[in-house]
Scaffold this active site. Structure first.
Site, PDB file in Angstrom:
ATOM      1  N   LYS A   1     -13.343  -0.985   6.517  1.00  0.00           N
ATOM      2  CA  LYS A   1     -13.939  -1.805   5.462  1.00  0.00           C
ATOM      3  C   LYS A   1     -14.936  -2.800   6.042  1.00  0.00           C
ATOM      4  O   LYS A   1     -16.062  -2.887   5.571  1.00  0.00           O
ATOM      5  CB  LYS A   1     -12.854  -2.556   4.682  1.00  0.00           C
ATOM      6  CG  LYS A   1     -11.548  -1.805   4.499  1.00  0.00           C
ATOM      7  CD  LYS A   1     -11.561  -0.810   3.361  1.00  0.00           C
ATOM      8  CE  LYS A   1     -10.559   0.277   3.605  1.00  0.00           C
ATOM      9  NZ  LYS A   1      -9.577   0.629   2.703  1.00  0.00           N
TER      10      LYS A   1
ATOM     11  N   TRP B   1       0.873  -1.181   0.000  1.00  0.00           N
ATOM     12  CA  TRP B   1       0.000   0.000   0.000  1.00  0.00           C
ATOM     13  C   TRP B   1       0.913   1.235   0.000  1.00  0.00           C
ATOM     14  O   TRP B   1       1.789   1.351   0.856  1.00  0.00           O
ATOM     15  CB  TRP B   1      -0.874  -0.038   1.260  1.00  0.00           C
ATOM     16  CG  TRP B   1      -1.876   1.068   1.363  1.00  0.00           C
ATOM     17  CD1 TRP B   1      -2.757   1.481   0.412  1.00  0.00           C
ATOM     18  CD2 TRP B   1      -2.111   1.886   2.511  1.00  0.00           C
ATOM     19  NE1 TRP B   1      -3.524   2.500   0.891  1.00  0.00           N
ATOM     20  CE2 TRP B   1      -3.148   2.779   2.180  1.00  0.00           C
ATOM     21  CE3 TRP B   1      -1.550   1.958   3.785  1.00  0.00           C
ATOM     22  CZ2 TRP B   1      -3.636   3.720   3.068  1.00  0.00           C
ATOM     23  CZ3 TRP B   1      -2.036   2.892   4.666  1.00  0.00           C
ATOM     24  CH2 TRP B   1      -3.069   3.762   4.312  1.00  0.00           C
TER      25      TRP B   1
ATOM     26  N   ASP C   1      -0.459  -5.656   9.230  1.00  0.00           N
ATOM     27  CA  ASP C   1      -1.501  -4.699   8.841  1.00  0.00           C
ATOM     28  C   ASP C   1      -2.736  -5.506   8.458  1.00  0.00           C
ATOM     29  O   ASP C   1      -2.704  -6.271   7.484  1.00  0.00           O
ATOM     30  CB  ASP C   1      -1.009  -3.843   7.660  1.00  0.00           C
ATOM     31  CG  ASP C   1      -2.027  -2.774   7.261  1.00  0.00           C
ATOM     32  OD1 ASP C   1      -3.152  -2.765   7.805  1.00  0.00           O
ATOM     33  OD2 ASP C   1      -1.700  -1.947   6.386  1.00  0.00           O
TER      34      ASP C   1
ATOM     35  N   ALA D   1      -6.341  -4.826   7.467  1.00  0.00           N
ATOM     36  CA  ALA D   1      -7.333  -3.810   7.108  1.00  0.00           C
ATOM     37  C   ALA D   1      -8.572  -4.409   6.447  1.00  0.00           C
ATOM     38  O   ALA D   1      -9.542  -3.698   6.205  1.00  0.00           O
ATOM     39  CB  ALA D   1      -6.703  -2.776   6.173  1.00  0.00           C
TER      40      ALA D   1
HETATM   41  C1  LMR Z   1      -6.981   1.888  -0.660  1.00  0.00           C
HETATM   42  O1  LMR Z   1      -5.899   1.299  -0.694  1.00  0.00           O
HETATM   43  O2  LMR Z   1      -7.573   2.252  -1.681  1.00  0.00           O
HETATM   44  C2  LMR Z   1      -7.638   2.165   0.658  1.00  0.00           C
HETATM   45  O3  LMR Z   1      -6.879   1.639   1.694  1.00  0.00           O
HETATM   46  C3  LMR Z   1      -7.934   3.598   0.840  1.00  0.00           C
HETATM   47  C4  LMR Z   1      -6.725   4.427   1.063  1.00  0.00           C
HETATM   48  O4  LMR Z   1      -6.717   5.163   2.056  1.00  0.00           O
HETATM   49  O5  LMR Z   1      -5.782   4.383   0.256  1.00  0.00           O
END
Ligand code: LMR
Length: 392
Positions: free
Chosen positions: A242, A126, A207, A209
């Site tokens: 989420k 991410w 992590d 999420a």
């Molecule tokens: C994403 O990866 O799209 C989500 O986790 C939202 C974000 O904050 O980037």
């Protein structure tokens, strides 16, 4: 003073929100930011959340401060949901503004405890992970993760790179539903990774999420539970954005597992970090989550709706894999059905992603990550046809 500031790069995911909004085309398709959408394109407030909000409105008598670490009942319910029973004497925790807040607090805790510790992140990960690590000035390293040829995990590359981890380094692992690739380790591979990290003396930093978006609420916690059972020290950053659909309420938690005799000191440091960064954590979302998790009927309804969400995404995955097979006359995208979570990285070039956006009005992140939940039965064939066209 402020004239000394330099422009900052835009966040690659969030900038798509504005680009999409400003696109006047009717038939545009948003597969960008990771937000669940139902077949009508709506991100619904979950039924149990609505019910809890109603009850809260009727019964809440004060908005005075809560505890610095968050309401103990929230922290306990989250530790139970993520890890199950048996961690009360090892788990220090703080409520945080969303999963991002938990990641930030975890990194600051690592930096306070061990400024020289490297933070290892999967490549890719991410984008906000390396961004925050860089912002905090922490040393970092990457481990290979994705095999774009197969759409699966590059397990040999991952193991070879993690062999270089030094004692005391923190290794950031996606507990389930890897973002951005959608490719995940199976439990046998997790066991091998954990053997290696234990041998190296690493600190696992999970992590989590997307618990409930992959194989199920319990199944998606299995790897995190393996880590927790095995390592004396573990950091877990979890998000309710989420799985409870409470994105804007900023509801997350940082759990730090330690030994029972260190727990009070670790907890004190977590409280200190909350106080420095934002004092008390946001309460509204956390309170709703607690009310749901403490009420059997609300829990059952929430789980049922979450399961519908998960199964809808699985069904969209299969539809897309089937359509891509037809449209491209190949099995190269079969991995889409094997991936789990909201995302799949398709393996298209930046130029192909740009063509999809400019010519077809289809928005995805530049690395060709799509949000599966942005699709529906009508748009799946449109996406597949457009992909076949840009590949031709
Ligand atoms: C994403 O990866 O799209 C989500 O986790 C939202 C974000 O904050 O980037």
């Amino acid at each position: 003073m402020l004239e000394a500031l330099n422009p900052q790069p835009q966040d690659k995911i969030l900038q798509l929100i504005a680009l999409f909004r400003d696109d006047p085309r009717q038939a545009k398709i948003d597969l960008g930011v990771g937000v669940y959408k139902d077949a009508t394109g709506l991100t619904p407030v979950m039924r149990a959340v609505k019910a809890a909000e109603k009850k809260l409105w009727e019964t809440e008598t004060t908005k005075t401060y809560t505890a610095l670490a968050g309401e103990p009942a929230y922290n306990a319910a989250m530790v139970q949901m993520i890890l199950g029973s048996g961690y009360a004497d090892r788990a220090a925790s703080v409520a945080t503004p969303g999963g991002t807040g938990a990641i930030r607090q975890a990194l600051e805790l690592i930096r306070m405890a061990s400024p020289a510790a490297k933070v290892w992140m999967s490549n890719p990960t991410w984008p906000n992970h390396p961004s925050i690590v860089k912002y905090l000035g922490m040393p970092s390293a990457e481990y290979r993760y994705f095999d774009s040829a197969s759409g699966g995990v590059d397990f040999a590359g991952l193991m070879a790179d993690l062999d270089g981890v030094a004692a005391g380094d923190a290794v950031l692992l996606h507990g389930c539903c890897h973002n951005p690739t959608g490719a995940n380790l199976d439990l046998a591979q997790w066991a091998q990774v954990l053997d290696l990290l234990a041998a190296r003396g690493a600190i696992p930093f999970v992590d989590l999420a997307y618990q409930g978006f992959g194989d199920g609420l319990e199944e998606d916690a299995a790897a995190t539970r393996m880590v927790a059972a095995r390592f004396p020290e573990v950091l877990i950053a979890a998000s309710c954005s989420k799985n409870f659909g409470v994105y804007r309420e900023r509801t997350g938690i940082l759990i730090a597992l330690t030994s029972p005799d260190r727990k009070a000191v670790v907890q004190g440091n977590l409280n200190y970090l909350n106080r420095q960064n934002y004092s008390f954590p946001p309460d509204h979302g956390a309170r709703l989550v607690t009310m749901i998790l403490e009420d059997a009927a609300l829990t059952a309804d929430w789980k049922a709706e979450l399961e519908d969400v998960r199964l809808n995404m699985l069904s969209l995955r299969q539809q897309l894999a089937d359509e891509l097979r037809r449209a491209t006359n190949s099995d190269r995208f079969d991995f889409v059905a094997r991936h789990r979570g909201m995302f799949s990285r398709l393996g298209l070039t930046e130029a192909q992603v740009a063509t999809l956006r400019e010519v077809h009005g289809i928005y995805m992140v530049g690395d060709s990550r799509i949000n599966i939940a942005g699709l529906n039965a009508k748009t799946v064939p449109i996406l597949a046809a457009a992909i076949a066209q840009v590949l031709a």
